[in-house]
Design an enzyme around this catalytic site. Structure first.
Site, short mmCIF file in Angstrom:
data_model
loop_
_atom_site.label_atom_id
_atom_site.label_comp_id
_atom_site.label_asym_id
_atom_site.label_seq_id
_atom_site.Cartn_x
_atom_site.Cartn_y
_atom_site.Cartn_z
N THR A 12 13.18 25.51 9.37
CA THR A 12 14.38 24.98 8.71
C THR A 12 14.48 25.49 7.28
O THR A 12 15.41 25.13 6.56
CB THR A 12 14.34 23.44 8.70
OG1 THR A 12 13.12 23.03 8.07
CG2 THR A 12 14.39 22.87 10.10
N ALA A 246 8.20 19.58 -1.69
CA ALA A 246 9.17 19.54 -0.61
C ALA A 246 9.95 20.85 -0.59
O ALA A 246 9.86 21.66 -1.51
CB ALA A 246 10.13 18.36 -0.80
N LYS A 247 10.69 21.03 0.51
CA LYS A 247 11.41 22.28 0.67
C LYS A 247 12.39 22.54 -0.47
O LYS A 247 12.69 23.68 -0.79
CB LYS A 247 12.18 22.27 1.99
CG LYS A 247 11.27 22.65 3.13
CD LYS A 247 11.99 22.64 4.44
CE LYS A 247 10.95 22.78 5.54
NZ LYS A 247 11.37 22.38 6.83
N ARG A 248 12.87 21.47 -1.07
CA ARG A 248 13.87 21.68 -2.13
C ARG A 248 13.25 22.38 -3.35
O ARG A 248 13.96 22.92 -4.17
CB ARG A 248 14.50 20.34 -2.55
CG ARG A 248 13.52 19.37 -3.11
CD ARG A 248 14.16 18.07 -3.56
NE ARG A 248 13.12 17.16 -3.99
CZ ARG A 248 12.46 16.37 -3.19
NH1 ARG A 248 12.75 16.33 -1.92
NH2 ARG A 248 11.50 15.59 -3.64
N ASP A 249 11.91 22.38 -3.44
CA ASP A 249 11.26 23.10 -4.55
C ASP A 249 11.20 24.58 -4.21
O ASP A 249 10.13 25.16 -4.02
CB ASP A 249 9.84 22.56 -4.79
CG ASP A 249 9.85 21.08 -5.12
OD1 ASP A 249 10.71 20.69 -5.92
OD2 ASP A 249 9.04 20.34 -4.58
#
Ligand code: GLU
Length: 278
Positions: A12, A246-249
């Site tokens: 993802t 998290a992926k947002r980083d």
């Protein structure tokens, strides 16, 4: 018995340091024991998964210095196998079609509360023949009738957790979970448990946020007669301020770190594994 571990990312997004931490856990455990390390792509959620991220996962792991044994299993290529498991549970009367929306569930009066939030209130459980037929004609999910399922397996259900010994399961903690979402043949729980059994995984290493889900996976193993692996749920990698990665980083993706000039050894150390793979 040869130890067999796996890393099972969902494509993802780009792998970040937290993924590297998890992958290195599984890889190191297998390699230290002369065992097998498998790579599995968990891409049944076609809305969220992208083939380009699968390509990036293989590239980033290889760059990091991790090798895997055998073919990469890509879940979206095996939907018929998950459907067959679902069909067996349906045939045994352990799963029922559910047409409730999220809003229906949130609005249900007196919905029972579980540790993880409101539980499914059981609206579609025990349908009459006519109700069942009507629901099957609409978009529907399949839910596990957890009480009925638990009545059919010898208890108590337990599993071995690294450093904690034998843990006793509470599969009802999630209520009647979804085994197959509307329009999707399967859910994470069904696929992950099926694949760990099929692939002969003997030690499941994964982040500790999935520890509760193991109770449900243990129930599915009991229902399907699958072997029970050992488990080692590890802590999540935190940044310098203690915040969970998290992926947002995005800046901490392995690709970004590579492009910024960091070596694989540096990135492995950032991911909490300073020893060099050999
Ligand atoms: N595919 C899951 C994830 O990326 C991991 C599942 C597991 O390790 O059991 O979060």
């Amino acid at each position: 018995m040869t130890l067999c571990t796996r890393f099972a990312p969902s494509p993802t997004g780009l792998l970040h340091l937290g993924h590297a931490h998890a992958a290195l856990h599984a890889w190191t455990a297998a390699r230290a024991a002369g065992g097998r390390f498998l790579l599995r792509i968990e891409d049944i959620d076609t809305q969220r998964c992208r083939p380009a991220f699968t390509v990036a996962i293989l590239r980033d792991l290889a760059w990091l210095g991790l090798d895997w044994d055998g073919e990469v299993r890509v879940q979206s290529e095996h939907l018929a196998e998950y459907q067959a498991v679902l069909d067996r549970l349906i045939d045994r009367g352990l799963a029922y079609p559910c047409t409730c929306t999220r809003a229906d569930i949130a609005q249900a009066a007196g919905a029972p509360q579980g540790g993880e939030g409101p539980l499914y209130p059981g609206t579609c459980r025990n349908p009459t023949t006519a109700e069942r037929a009507a629901r099957l004609a609409l978009p529907h999910a399949w839910r596990l009738d957890v009480a009925r399922a638990m009545a059919g397996v010898p208890g108590p259900l337990c599993f071995n957790e690294a450093g904690r010994g034998r843990l006793r399961c509470d599969p009802a903690r999630f209520g009647d979970v979804v085994l197959a979402r509307k329009g999707l043949g399967a859910s994470y729980h069904l696929c992950v448990t099926h694949d760990d059994a099929l692939q002969g995984v003997t030690l499941v290493t994964r982040a500790e946020d999935l520890l509760p889900a193991t109770d449900l996976h243990r129930l599915l193993q009991a229902l399907m007669g699958w072997p029970v692996p050992d488990y080692a749920h590890h802590g999540l990698l935190a940044d310098a301020t203690g915040r969970r990665l998290a992926k947002r980083d995005g800046a901490l993706s392995l690709a970004a770190l590579r492009e910024a000039g960091h070596s694989p050894a540096e990135v492995r150390a950032m991911a909490g594994w300073p020893e060099t793979p050999t």
